[in-house]
Write a protein that holds these residues in place. Sequence first.
Motif, PDB file in Angstrom:
ATOM      1  N   LEU A 172       0.811  -1.219   0.000  1.00 19.36           N
ATOM      2  CA  LEU A 172       0.000   0.000   0.000  1.00 19.36           C
ATOM      3  C   LEU A 172       0.842   1.265   0.000  1.00 19.36           C
ATOM      4  CD1 LEU A 172      -2.706  -1.199   2.558  1.00 19.36           C
ATOM      5  CD2 LEU A 172      -2.888  -1.157   0.060  1.00 19.36           C
ATOM      6  N   SER A 173       1.838   1.298  -0.862  1.00 26.29           N
ATOM      7  CA  SER A 173       2.720   2.452  -1.089  1.00 26.29           C
ATOM      8  C   SER A 173       3.578   2.807   0.116  1.00 26.29           C
ATOM      9  CB  SER A 173       1.935   3.695  -1.542  1.00 26.29           C
ATOM     10  OG  SER A 173       1.354   4.397  -0.465  1.00 26.29           O
ATOM     11  N   TYR A 201       5.440   6.467   3.925  1.00 21.02           N
ATOM     12  CA  TYR A 201       4.208   6.077   3.243  1.00 21.02           C
ATOM     13  C   TYR A 201       3.769   7.183   2.290  1.00 21.02           C
ATOM     14  CZ  TYR A 201       2.350   8.822   7.177  1.00 21.02           C
ATOM     15  OH  TYR A 201       2.123   9.802   8.099  1.00 21.02           O
ATOM     16  N   LEU A 203       0.347   8.230  -0.648  1.00 21.74           N
ATOM     17  CA  LEU A 203      -1.087   8.501  -0.585  1.00 21.74           C
ATOM     18  C   LEU A 203      -1.886   7.251  -0.260  1.00 21.74           C
ATOM     19  CD1 LEU A 203      -3.491  10.371  -0.927  1.00 21.74           C
ATOM     20  CD2 LEU A 203      -3.426   9.902  -3.395  1.00 21.74           C
ATOM     21  N   ALA A 204      -1.582   6.137  -0.954  1.00 19.23           N
ATOM     22  CA  ALA A 204      -2.337   4.903  -0.709  1.00 19.23           C
ATOM     23  C   ALA A 204      -2.157   4.429   0.727  1.00 19.23           C
ATOM     24  CB  ALA A 204      -1.897   3.818  -1.691  1.00 19.23           C
ATOM     25  N   VAL A 207      -4.230   6.664   3.061  1.00 18.19           N
ATOM     26  CA  VAL A 207      -5.660   6.347   2.982  1.00 18.19           C
ATOM     27  C   VAL A 207      -5.959   5.043   3.716  1.00 18.19           C
ATOM     28  CG1 VAL A 207      -7.522   5.701   1.403  1.00 18.19           C
ATOM     29  CG2 VAL A 207      -6.020   7.617   0.839  1.00 18.19           C
ATOM     30  N   ALA A 208      -5.085   4.031   3.525  1.00 14.76           N
ATOM     31  CA  ALA A 208      -5.310   2.740   4.182  1.00 14.76           C
ATOM     32  C   ALA A 208      -5.255   2.882   5.695  1.00 14.76           C
ATOM     33  CB  ALA A 208      -4.271   1.735   3.692  1.00 14.76           C
TER      34      ALA A 208
END
Length: 311
Positions: A172-173, A201, A203-204, A207-208
């Motif tokens: 997740l980035s 980290y 953006l993804a 958000v996660a």
Amino acid sequence: MSAQTKSLFITRVRVAWLLLAMLLLLVCLPGRTLLAQGTDDAASLREHYQNHTQQLDHNQFHRQLYMDSSESPTNLKGDIYAVVDYPFATVSGALNDPVKGPANWCDVLILHLNVKYCHAATNNGVAQLSVNLGKKVEEKLSSTYRVEFNYRPAVTSAEYFRVELNADTGPLSTKDYRIVLEAIPVSGNRTFLHLIYAYGYGLAGRVAMKTYLSTIGRDKVGFTTVNDPSSGQPEYIGGVRGLLERNTMRYYLAIDAYLAALSVPAGGRLQQRLITWFDATEQYPRQLHEVDRDAYLQMKNNEYTRQQTVQ
């Protein structure tokens, strides 16, 4: 030989010796720099130990340990400093060994609830740990995320070591994963450890994490306390720092459980590690309780068996 030719010859010899001296200097500099850096790091860690005895002896953890953490818009970093009752040679030999160290670290990491698999191998002369991350329940490896760590004993001496596990990318980035352990011997045949757990980290990942923290993770907290502006009372931090602190503590307790089991006969070490880790996490139920003891032991025994058979 004419005077002019002799002078030219002497000049060329001097230039050659100068180039050779510069080359030798360049060759020697990395080693000298590494040695100096290791000496400086050891001195810095020892100063840290001497300046924080009160925090080590008086804290909420009921052991000689204290924690720090930090958060930026793109990075998280957790630090644990602790005194453990194992000789420095034992700690260094187990976790800083260029040959056995990677496999030993796999035995450490698999204790963590979210680590579902770990395999140590060498790729182009670089020791690597293939680590699968997943949920806190049993699941297929195909449902997990694979992270490739490079293992590097960065500095090794009789009075200090630092070992580094680094991964460029994660799920997740997430990126720039770092697990760093450094240590020095202290009085009483004990060892002072500093564990760093950090990652970045995008953006993804942001958000996660927000999704997790607004749903099943909304009531979870870390160990650092801050004053609630509304009540003025101290409260445990939540959010991404709380998430980071929980995982940093889980990794530290895994290191401690692994070291504690070294005194047990080889055939009983796995069960001893699992029991020690679980019991240690249950000392902090507000932060770390997730599953009951039987479920944890069954899951980890199954995962460890898979770890020994699946390449």
